[in-house]
Every structure is written in C-alpha cells, then in structure tokens.
Design a protein around this motif. Structure first.
Motif, PDB file in Angstrom:
ATOM      1  N   THR A 287       0.639  -1.216  -0.063  1.00 10.53           N
ATOM      2  CA  THR A 287       0.028   0.002  -0.147  1.00 10.53           C
ATOM      3  C   THR A 287       0.838   1.340   0.064  1.00 10.53           C
ATOM      4  OG1 THR A 287      -0.102  -0.015   2.446  1.00 10.53           O
ATOM      5  CG2 THR A 287      -1.653  -0.963   1.141  1.00 10.53           C
TER       6      THR A 287
ATOM      7  N   SER B  39      -6.654   2.255 -11.105  1.00 17.03           N
ATOM      8  CA  SER B  39      -7.382   3.314 -10.025  1.00 17.03           C
ATOM      9  C   SER B  39      -6.120   4.290  -9.983  1.00 17.03           C
ATOM     10  CB  SER B  39      -7.549   2.730  -8.629  1.00 17.03           C
ATOM     11  OG  SER B  39      -8.759   1.765  -8.976  1.00 17.03           O
TER      12      SER B  39
ATOM     13  N   ALA C   9      -4.656   7.698  -7.607  1.00 18.37           N
ATOM     14  CA  ALA C   9      -4.580   8.222  -6.270  1.00 18.37           C
ATOM     15  C   ALA C   9      -4.197   9.705  -6.488  1.00 18.37           C
ATOM     16  CB  ALA C   9      -3.563   7.392  -5.544  1.00 18.37           C
TER      17      ALA C   9
ATOM     18  N   LYS D 241     -15.793   3.062  -7.945  1.00 20.65           N
ATOM     19  CA  LYS D 241     -14.973   3.685  -6.777  1.00 20.65           C
ATOM     20  C   LYS D 241     -14.355   5.215  -7.200  1.00 20.65           C
ATOM     21  CE  LYS D 241     -13.536  -0.866  -5.135  1.00 20.65           C
ATOM     22  NZ  LYS D 241     -14.273  -0.874  -3.994  1.00 20.65           N
TER      23      LYS D 241
ATOM     24  N   LEU E 135      -8.308   7.696  -5.035  1.00 22.00           N
ATOM     25  CA  LEU E 135      -7.836   7.690  -3.485  1.00 22.00           C
ATOM     26  C   LEU E 135      -6.771   8.776  -3.391  1.00 22.00           C
ATOM     27  CD1 LEU E 135      -6.996   3.774  -3.493  1.00 22.00           C
ATOM     28  CD2 LEU E 135      -8.629   4.594  -1.894  1.00 22.00           C
TER      29      LEU E 135
ATOM     30  N   GLN F  19      -2.905   9.616  -1.524  1.00 23.43           N
ATOM     31  CA  GLN F  19      -1.699   9.112  -0.775  1.00 23.43           C
ATOM     32  C   GLN F  19      -0.690   9.999  -0.393  1.00 23.43           C
ATOM     33  OE1 GLN F  19       0.339   6.116  -3.169  1.00 23.43           O
ATOM     34  NE2 GLN F  19       0.212   7.423  -5.049  1.00 23.43           N
TER      35      GLN F  19
ATOM     36  N   ASN G 291     -10.819   7.628   2.246  1.00 22.33           N
ATOM     37  CA  ASN G 291     -10.090   7.170   0.802  1.00 22.33           C
ATOM     38  C   ASN G 291      -8.607   7.720   0.930  1.00 22.33           C
ATOM     39  OD1 ASN G 291     -10.789   9.740   1.027  1.00 22.33           O
ATOM     40  ND2 ASN G 291     -11.533   9.955  -0.985  1.00 22.33           N
ATOM     41  N   CYS G 292      -8.114   8.061   2.039  1.00 16.51           N
ATOM     42  CA  CYS G 292      -6.937   8.714   2.150  1.00 16.51           C
ATOM     43  C   CYS G 292      -5.915   7.657   3.019  1.00 16.51           C
ATOM     44  CB  CYS G 292      -6.983   9.990   3.079  1.00 16.51           C
ATOM     45  SG  CYS G 292      -7.787  11.166   1.921  1.00 16.51           S
TER      46      CYS G 292
ATOM     47  N   SER H 229      -9.430   7.871   8.285  1.00 11.79           N
ATOM     48  CA  SER H 229      -8.219   7.997   7.136  1.00 11.79           C
ATOM     49  C   SER H 229      -7.426   6.576   7.733  1.00 11.79           C
ATOM     50  CB  SER H 229      -7.469   8.985   7.808  1.00 11.79           C
ATOM     51  OG  SER H 229      -7.847  10.172   7.441  1.00 11.79           O
TER      52      SER H 229
ATOM     53  N   LEU I   5      -6.946  -0.095   1.089  1.00 11.19           N
ATOM     54  CA  LEU I   5      -7.415   0.688  -0.614  1.00 11.19           C
ATOM     55  C   LEU I   5      -8.864   0.672  -0.666  1.00 11.19           C
ATOM     56  CD1 LEU I   5      -4.363  -0.957  -2.442  1.00 11.19           C
ATOM     57  CD2 LEU I   5      -4.321   1.224  -1.048  1.00 11.19           C
ATOM     58  N   ASN I   6      -9.719   0.495  -0.155  1.00 19.23           N
ATOM     59  CA  ASN I   6     -11.005   0.154  -0.272  1.00 19.23           C
ATOM     60  C   ASN I   6     -11.375  -0.957  -1.432  1.00 19.23           C
ATOM     61  OD1 ASN I   6     -11.541   2.231   1.664  1.00 19.23           O
ATOM     62  ND2 ASN I   6     -11.533   3.705   0.178  1.00 19.23           N
TER      63      ASN I   6
END
Length: 437
Positions: free
Chosen positions: A74, A196, A198, A229, A232, A234, A270-271, A292, A370-371
């Motif tokens: 992650t 996806s 970020a 979704k 995200l 990061q 999502n963070c 978070s 990461l959902n």
C-alpha cells in the motif's frame, strides 16, 4: 457455460467478520476459478468439493506448495527502483542526495517505460500483485506505469506526485498545472480495467496551501458514484523528527502534522498516510475520527533510522492499517521481509505481531486500506483470482522448520521470518499464470 480451472494444493487465506480475523486453511484444498471472468467460484477441501465439481479436466495440482492471496503493498515508489539500498542518510538528506536526482530522469518517457516494466517484474516475482505507488511529478511517468500494468492485467493504484515548492526546480510543478495534469490522468486511467488513481501530494513540506486545496478539490470531484470507486489519496506523515519540525514552521496555524491535511480537506476513508510513526495522542484520535488509513513501513523506517511505529496504538483506536515496503526507502521488495521487519519493530515495543495478523496486514487488511477488499485480499467467492504459489521447500532451513511445525500458524511464521523471493514458485493474475520460477 464458461470453463472452470481447478487448483489443488494446500490453501490459506483469511476472512474478517465483525472485526474478528478468521484464518482458513485446507491441507488439501481446491480452488475453482472461472476461466472467462478470472473470478473465484468456489474454495474448500478437495474431498468435499470433488462431489460438486468434475476436476477431470483443467486441474493443476501444486504438491508441497501453499496457495495464498497475492500480496498488496500500500505504499511504494516505482521511480525509486534504482534508489533502493542507497547508503547512509536520514530521510530529508536521502531525498535530496538520491531520490530527487533519480526522479528527474522520469521526464524521459522511454526511461519511465523501462523502469515501470522492471519494477512490475520485480513485484510479481516477489508475489506482490497489487500496489499503490507514487509516480514522479511528470505525467509520462504515470502513463508509463499504468500502460505497463494494463498490459499485465494488474490491479494497480498510482498517481502523479504533486509538489510545487521545496524541491529541485526540475521536479516542481505549480498548483494549477498539477491540478490539470492530475485531472487529465484521472479521466484517462481511473477505473479503466483494473486501474485506479490516487491523488498524490508528496508530503506537506513540498506542497503549498494552494496545492493541498487543489488535491482536496480532486477528491471531491471524483467520489464513489454509480457503483464505481472514487479516487484515493496517498501521502506521507510523521516519518522523521526533522520533517515534523519543518512542517510546524511551514504551517504554524495547524495543530499538528495531521492537522495540516485535515485543515485542507484531504483526510477520510479514501486517504492513506504512509509511516505515521511519531503521532501525538490528538493525531491518533483524529485519524480515527476521520476514518483515514495508515500504511506502516517497517523496513524503510529501520533502514533510514526514522523510528518505530506503534501498531498497538493504531489498533486500539480502530484505525485501518497495513504494512508496506516503501521501496526505495525500504530495502526489499519481498513482503515476507517486510513482515519480518514489522515483527521486530513490534517486539521493540513489547508487542507481538502474530503471523495471522501479519499476513492479514499484507493481503485482506491491505486491500481494506485501499477500499478494495470487495475484490481482492482473500479467496471469497466472486473475488478476483490473484494468487501466489509458495514453495514450502524453497530453502533447506525453511523446509526443515516446516517439518517440525505443528500447525499452519507455525508455517506462516517460518515464511515471514525466513522467507524472501525464493519462496514464490508461481503467480496467477485473474486465474492466469503470469510467473513461474
């Protein structure tokens, strides 16, 4: 009717119900994968499932092997592929001496493509099937990573680094261009196949208030909707004492480091915040209140001398946590080695990280951060069949230790303390073999 593939061998994965971990192990197991969709149809003991499924065709039998979910990393930096194991400095000096110089090379599209492919090959041979990675501050670095991932049909998360100050001029963008570039990349890549995006402000010291606000704007513009979704986010937080003091000077109006992000609207479920070693009591509480997530990076923290995270405090606050490699601050792509480092860090804090929890934090727990726990992380029906085949006799010492193991928990501990890339015999992506040792 689509054709199924059948995979027989020892099988281990973990499910979570009501916050409790339930490890599931079949000494002689069977996993059924839909060859058309790449999704799991069934999993259980071989003897139980042979009455349901005709395995006379398309059966692959892994003997002396353990089938497990692919690892989920992650927090990692693909542009730091060649920075790994760079000698002798703390975080801020290390960034200036090695990382920023290397990342400037990613303005060259050909170089970005070369490193993206090398990086993904290294991940796969280490059994890592999903990562969330920082790219460089150039759009082409993101295009290179996603293009290489798409060709391999990998589930990946990435984003263009946003940094508009306190870094070499050749790496800095400006807040408006960074927003527009990020938006263009989101439109191009987010939710395309298994990819996806970020939003990626590097860390508070290299982003102006305006840029952090632009990052927040992107999160609001691309939320979860219509079953898809959202993006995200990061970034880094509380990794190094010198860094924390720098943040205080740059953002004197904020209560603390997490408060900088909170004040600018970039916190929430999502963070994902990397490191989070030196948290205040107020920060622990606020991380939890905002939902978070945290990616802990033991091998990086040990290599750079940044400090020791406190997993038990994060867990006591109910914060979703994973453990990650942080290559190239981390000195190994192997999640077995990352778990090894995490175990040692926890012991330094008089806390035991048991192997079931360790593997959870690198598979289902990481997917949850990461959902993505609805589609990867374990072998529940309808999930995507990204899995690894572990050679239980890859080294003599592991083979000898496994012979005296009394249960799967003992075996997992052997793997996480003595293992590395030699353990990975095969890797399957959506049920299709992509690597064989």
């Amino acid at each position: 009717m689509s054709q199924n593939n059948f995979f027989r061998g020892s099988i281990y994965h973990c499910v979570e119900k009501n916050g409790n971990l339930n490890p599931i192990y079949f000494d002689d197991g069977l996993m059924v994968v839909d060859n058309e969709t790449g999704r799991i149809v069934d999993v259980g003991s071989f003897s139980d499932l042979t009455s349901t499924w005709d395995t006379s065709n398309n059966l692959i039998h892994f003997q002396d092997r353990l089938i497990m979910p692919g690892f989920v990393d992650t927090h990692v930096h693909y542009p730091q592929y060649k920075v790994i194991a760079s000698y002798g400095t703390n975080l801020l000096e290390w960034l200036n001496k090695y990382t920023y110089l290397e990342e400037q090379r990613f303005s060259d599209e050909d170089y970005a493509n070369q490193i993206a492919n090398l990086f993904l090959d290294e991940l796969i041979k280490n059994g890592t099937t999903t990562v969330m990675t920082f790219c460089a501050s150039f759009k082409q670095s993101v295009d290179a990573f996603f293009s290489a991932s798409e060709k391999r049909n990998l589930r990946m998360v990435a984003g263009k680094v946003m940094m508009d100050r306190n870094a070499p001029e050749g790496l800095c963008d400006n807040s408006d261009d960074s927003y527009l570039d990020s938006k263009e990349l989101i439109e191009k890549w987010h939710n395309k196949g298994r990819l996806s995006y970020a939003v990626t402000p590097r860390f508070a010291p290299t982003s102006s208030k305006s840029q952090l606000e632009q990052a927040s704007k992107l999160l609001k513009e691309y939320p979860d909707s219509d079953g898809k979704k959202g993006v995200l986010l990061q970034t880094h937080m509380n990794e190094n004492g010198e860094e924390i003091e720098w943040v205080k000077k740059l953002f004197p109006e904020s209560k603390n480091y997490f408060g900088v992000y909170d004040d600018h609207g970039i916190t929430g479920n999502n963070c994902v915040f990397g490191h989070c070693i030196h948290n205040t009591a107020e920060e622990y509480q606020r991380i939890a209140e905002t939902g978070s997530k945290v990616a802990l990076c033991p091998t990086s923290n040990l290599f750079l001398g940044s400090g020791l995270f406190e997993l038990e405090k994060l867990e006591s606050h109910g914060i979703d946590v994973s453990i990650a490699s942080d290559v190239g601050g981390g000195d190994s792509f192997s999640m077995f080695q990352v778990m090894n480092g995490a175990y040692k860090v926890c012991r330094m804090n008089d806390f035991n990280l048991d192997p079931v929890k360790a593997f959870y934090l690198t598979t289902l727990g990481a997917a949850k951060v990461l959902n993505m726990d609805d589609c990867i992380g374990n072998f529940e029906v309808e999930k995507e069949a990204d899995f690894i085949v572990v050679d239980l006799n890859a080294t003599e010492i592991i083979s000898q230790k496994n012979r005296i193991s009394s249960n799967i928990t003992d075996t997992l501990f052997n793997l996480m303390t003595l293992g590395d890339d030699r353990l990975i015999d095969e890797v399957y992506i959506m049920g299709q073999r992509t690597f064989k040792k």
